[in-house]
Design an enzyme around this catalytic site. Structure first.
Site, short mmCIF file in Angstrom:
data_model
loop_
_atom_site.label_atom_id
_atom_site.label_comp_id
_atom_site.label_asym_id
_atom_site.label_seq_id
_atom_site.Cartn_x
_atom_site.Cartn_y
_atom_site.Cartn_z
N GLY B 485 -28.33 -80.54 27.88
CA GLY B 485 -28.57 -79.75 26.57
C GLY B 485 -27.99 -78.45 26.91
N GLN B 486 -27.55 -78.06 27.98
CA GLN B 486 -27.48 -76.66 28.31
C GLN B 486 -25.88 -76.24 28.04
OE1 GLN B 486 -26.55 -79.05 30.24
NE2 GLN B 486 -25.92 -78.63 32.27
N ALA B 526 -30.28 -74.29 39.04
CA ALA B 526 -30.26 -73.06 39.57
C ALA B 526 -29.55 -72.16 38.59
CB ALA B 526 -29.75 -73.06 41.05
N SER B 527 -29.07 -72.49 37.27
CA SER B 527 -28.08 -71.59 36.61
C SER B 527 -26.71 -71.34 37.42
CB SER B 527 -28.85 -70.24 36.21
OG SER B 527 -29.95 -70.39 35.57
N ARG B 528 -26.34 -72.29 38.18
CA ARG B 528 -25.04 -72.07 38.82
C ARG B 528 -23.94 -72.80 38.24
NH1 ARG B 528 -23.83 -76.95 41.04
NH2 ARG B 528 -22.51 -76.29 43.16
N GLY B 732 -24.59 -67.24 35.20
CA GLY B 732 -25.69 -68.08 34.71
C GLY B 732 -26.71 -67.36 33.99
N VAL B 733 -27.37 -67.96 32.91
CA VAL B 733 -28.44 -67.47 31.94
C VAL B 733 -29.25 -68.80 31.69
CG1 VAL B 733 -27.14 -67.35 29.69
CG2 VAL B 733 -29.14 -65.96 30.39
N GLY B 734 -29.23 -70.02 32.22
CA GLY B 734 -29.96 -71.30 31.99
C GLY B 734 -31.48 -70.93 32.14
N GLU B 735 -31.91 -70.37 33.17
CA GLU B 735 -33.22 -70.51 33.59
C GLU B 735 -34.01 -68.75 32.98
OE1 GLU B 735 -31.96 -70.73 37.66
OE2 GLU B 735 -33.75 -71.98 37.75
#
Lengths: 156, 778
Positions: B485-486, B526-528, B732-735
């Site tokens: 989904g990211q 981990a937004s990696r 990264g900016v997922g979390e």
């Protein structure tokens, strides 16, 4: 468990089936008809991911027995394209980024398509009401609401 | 200024059409000939000895093909702490723990078989509170902790309920407190919650008689599944193929290994037939992993001028019955413990505590939403005590480039700017503006909270990418970072398009992940992904260009250095006769006399985390962070003093993401994270009875946000200070959007009605009781 003969029209096609009395419409759609676009995520009417149209009305198919749907017209996500064309709601979902993991997307698109047929120019509150029974964990809903409002403006 | 053609543009998601038409396949949609279905017998007790298991009646039921107990599966699995078997052996440690698994022709038969199994238990004293679990004489959840394998950076305390004790010591905390004008101490609490991915954990496993294991699974990280499965079962990795189709949401809960070993072992017992397990929603709540509970105590010393002199921090994590992921969350929260500030003197103890609750795992933010609730509430409470504006106080202590973090890292010049995020959010919510507090009987307030997070991962993790040039000049990118989904694959396609100057329509990213074919990637966590897969993808595109140029140089008779790749051609700029379509080089170049040169073009790229080090076991000093993504959240709320109801009028968010690759996808991460945070802020909470049974294990009683519960307004301000070793500067900016929502709202509630909240969720009842107590004090 007794078995029953039923007849469904799903996405315009007729199906004659024999089902157990306790089989849900959701199980029939996913397992017997192998239309897997409709999702199962709670089996008790909480999440709304199994939403399909029954005679045009958005319905949680996990709460309906297949025998109850006998003779009814069912529309699932697989039945929304017009030939090779996406419908306005589908197009708007892509444009607005209303899709992430996609697991809830079919339910929202089915519910929104039904809403716009019934109410072509809904207010934001009416959109929220119409999709309020469907859960999404990814998007935060804003893009879904915007996509539905935008699709209503395209007026198709 | 770089001029971009594809990066930074709103390219529609590559997976969008499949997903809006219902044709995208998830693990639960897959069927195979002869496939069996699994049901679990689960523990009714939080802590009990298993005295006897009788499966004889179940085995006799027609259609039952395999019944598996823990004794038949004596394998321990884990990525950081191998404390868990796949079915309980000898004793159960939480309600909902699977004890016996049945594979049968249908789910109904499997369910009937489960009801025929008899298990005799002897109930044991259980422990549910982290502080009680740490006391002498507490019931022990794991007697054999000393025997478990674990990662070298995990420090268990055998004989106690402690799976990891992370220590951080910087400066001299006693001196820091002596130098302070004011010392303030507070306690904070967050309950266990669930990720509530809409797709529950789903796996299909097959262990064929020739020794080949096939797995189809809703896992975030196919290579981690293969590795942990292979190590746990003692099977060579080339005999295991892991396939991951689309994933219906992960949020950390599908990282590492989950139920894959169970379906594989059931398949072996059923003669190699494929075996499917779909977790029910109820099982998703208490059989599979959840987010750890949190207790925090923070003591802060501060000068009257607003400079923080010392922090003493205790974080206790309610890991529940198993702590495979919990130990690393404890560590990550420990080394980030202060929040995004420079604090000269720090003592932090971050401790993973076993209890008899459901077991913890990663959930978007990896401990950071929990501890930032403590640190960012504390920042406001301290600022109030010294009479300083909370924004000014944060800016005064902000960890800007050149300042030193808790682990002794001097922040690099291109590290990103938390101060810019704080200022942007303050402006967006009208901080400091005099506006009427009371609107129609309701009271309005504003709050701010800052945040930081780095990918929590071993220091040497790596990623790779393969970019294949097809015969028509199009390219296919293979990666093993999954799509849950990211949207990372779409961003990676944009990176390829940019590097090759090739239309995005000519780029495909493989949709299915498969370890037999795909390049290695550590995990999709981990937004990696964008940073590491992005660098590997850039490397692969460059490598592809090198290969193409080497062949073209020979064919065109020009030096390689003069050649440029763009618009599906390789050419010398300004020389129209020195040009070849990429398609003509895909399988081999051809000289005019028919001789071939070169060969099929396959770009390979990789990236390994740079310069990270182990942390000192006694002081936590070292370099744990590949990148810090800094941010701030601002909330404007309206409180109804009659009912305690809180409405979020506006959420403003700013993150220093370095460079936006796809604005719509970034916005999706921001809004989605905010709404998850709002769910946690107001309504999400595991509620147990006294025996540790979860009372709200369904979505009727455990509410997550609906469309009606979102803020009236979202404002997102991207801050773009590029990080030089990141792909196009992007972090990264997922979390991160999920972090610091709760404290921003709590700070806004105080601003509105003067009620201080220290516990999540901030239900109407808690707000109302706070108002009542405040009224009584007057």
């Amino acid at each position: 468990m007794s078995r029953h003969k039923i007849s469904l029209r799903v996405n315009g096609q007729r199906y004659e089936l024999e089902v157990e009395a306790n089989r849900t419409l959701l199980q029939t759609i996913r397992e017997d008809l192998e239309m897997t676009g409709t999702k199962c995520a709670c089996e008790r009417g909480d999440c709304g991911l199994c939403t399909v149209m029954v005679d045009g009305v958005p319905t949680k198919s996990c709460l309906v027995l297949a025998v109850e749907a006998d003779g009814k017209e069912i529309t699932t996500i697989e039945g929304l394209m017009k030939g090779e064309e996406l419908n306005p709601v589908q197009r708007a979902f892509i444009e607005h980024g209303a899709v992430q993991c996609g697991f809830c997307t079919p339910a929202f698109i089915v519910a929104a398509t039904a809403l716009l047929k019934r109410n072509p120019k809904p207010s934001e509150e009416e959109v929220k009401e119409a999709i309020g029974g469907i859960l999404c964990r990814c998007t935060g809903y804003r893009q879904i609401i915007d996509a539905i409002l935008d699709a209503s403006k395209s007026g198709k | 200024m770089v001029k971009y053609s594809y990066v930074g543009k709103d390219v529609p998601r590559l997976d969008a059409i499949e997903k809006v038409t219902g044709t995208a396949l998830y693990t639960g949609d897959l069927r195979f000939p002869g496939m069996l279905h699994t049901k679990l017998l689960k523990s009714p007790y939080a802590h009990a000895k298993i005295k006897k298991i009788d499966t004889s009646e179940a085995e006799k039921l027609p259609g039952v093909r395999a019944v598996l107990t823990g004794e038949e599966a004596p394998y321990r699995f884990g990525i950081y702490m191998s404390d868990k078997t796949i079915l309980a052996i000898d004793k159960v440690r939480h309600v909902g723990e699977p004890v016996v698994a049945v594979a049968a022709d249908t789910e109904e038969i499997a369910e009937q078989a489960v009801e025929l199994i008899k298990v005799e238990y002897e109930e044991l004293p259980a422990v549910f509170d982290v502080r009680k679990a740490m006391e002498e004489g507490s019931p022990l959840v794991h007697e054999n902790l000393s025997e478990y394998k674990h990662a070298p950076f995990v420090y268990p305390k055998p004989g106690k309920n402690i799976a990891n004790h992370f220590k951080l010591r910087k400066g001299d905390v006693e001196r820091g407190f002596r130098e302070a004008d004011v010392v303030i101490e507070n306690e904070f609490y967050q309950p266990q919650v669930q990720n509530v991915q809409m797709e529950t954990h789903t796996s299909i496993g097959q262990w064929l008689q020739n020794g080949q294991i096939n797995v189809w699974t809703s896992a975030q990280s196919p290579f981690a599944v293969r590795h942990l499965l292979g190590v746990g079962l003692g099977v060579p990795l080339h005999r295991i193929n892991v396939v991951v189709p689309y994933i219906g949401g992960g949020f950390g809960g599908k990282a590492g290994l989950h139920w894959e070993p169970l379906v594989v072992l059931l398949s072996k017992k059923a003669g190699g037939r494929p075996v499917k397990l779909v977790m029910t929603r109820e099982e998703q709540f208490y059989t599979t992993a959840v987010r750890q509970g949190f207790y925090g105590r923070i003591k802060t010393g501060v000068k009257r001028d607003g400079k923080i002199t010392a922090m003493e921090i205790l974080y206790l994590w309610d890991a529940g019955a198993y702590a495979d992921y919990g130990v690393n969350i404890t560590r990550a929260a420990g080394y980030s413990c202060t929040g995004p500030y420079e604090i000269p003197n720090i003592k932090c103890d971050s401790i993973t505590v076993y209890t008899n609750h459901p077991y913890g795992t990663a959930y978007r933010g990896f401990g950071h939403p929990e501890f930032h609730f403590a640190t960012e509430r504390q920042m406001d409470l301290v600022a109030r005590e010294i009479g300083m504006d909370p924004v000014e106080f944060r800016l005064k202590n902000a960890a800007v480039p050149g300042r030193i973090t808790a682990t002794g890292e001097k922040l690099r010049e291109d590290a990103g700017r938390v101060d810019e995020c704080i200022k942007a959010v303050a402006e967006a919510i009208g901080w400091g503006k005099k506006e009427p507090k009371q609107v129609g009987g309701k009271l309005r307030g504003r709050g701010i909270a800052a945040l930081w997070k780095a990918p929590a991962m071993p220091s040497f993790t790596s990623s790779s990418a393969i970019l294949k040039l097809n015969e028509d000049g199009s390219v296919t990118l293979s990666i093993s970072s999954t799509e849950m989904g990211q949207g990372t694959p779409t961003a990676l396609a944009q990176i390829v398009a940019e590097e090759l100057q090739m239309p995005i329509e000519k780029i495909k990213v493989v949709t299915k992940r498969e370890t037999d074919f795909g390049p290695y990637s550590w995990q999709t966590v981990a937004s990696r992904g964008l940073f590491m897969e992005g660098n590997a993808t850039l490397d692969a595109a460059k490598n592809l260009k090198e290969q193409v140029k080497a062949t073209a140089a020979e064919l065109l008779g020009v030096p390689k250095e003069k050649l440029v790749v763009a618009e599906e051609k390789v050419f010398v700029p300004g020389q129209p006769d020195k040009s070849l379509p990429l398609a003509s080089l895909a399988t081999a170049g051809i000289f005019p006399d028919g001789r071939g040169i070169g060969g099929p073009v396959l770009g390979y790229g990789m990236y390994t985390a740079e310069g990270l080090t182990n942390l000192d076991p006694e002081t936590g000093q070292g370099l744990p962070a590949l990148m810090w993504t800094f941010g701030a959240q601002g909330a404007e709320v309206e409180v109804d003093p009659e009912t305690g109801d809180v409405r979020v009028l506006k959420m403003a968010s700013a993150f220093d993401i370095g460079k936006t690759i796809n604005p719509t996808i970034v916005k999706g991460q921001i809004y989605g994270g905010i709404v998850q945070g709002i769910g946690s802020a107001f309504m999400e909470e595991f509620i147990f009875d006294q025996k540790g049974k979860l009372l709200n294990s369904n979505l009727t009683d455990y509410k997550i946000c609906r469309a009606q519960d979102i803020p009236d307004e979202f404002v997102f301000i991207p801050i773009e200070n590029p990080q030089l070793n990141a792909p196009h500067g992007a972090r990264g900016v997922g979390e991160h959007p999920r972090i610091s929502i709760e404290p921003a709202i709590a700070n806004a509630i105080y601003d509105a009605v003067g009620v201080d909240l220290f516990e999540i969720p901030m239900s109407r009842e808690k707000v109302w009781l706070g108002l009542k107590r405040k009224g009584e004090r007057k």
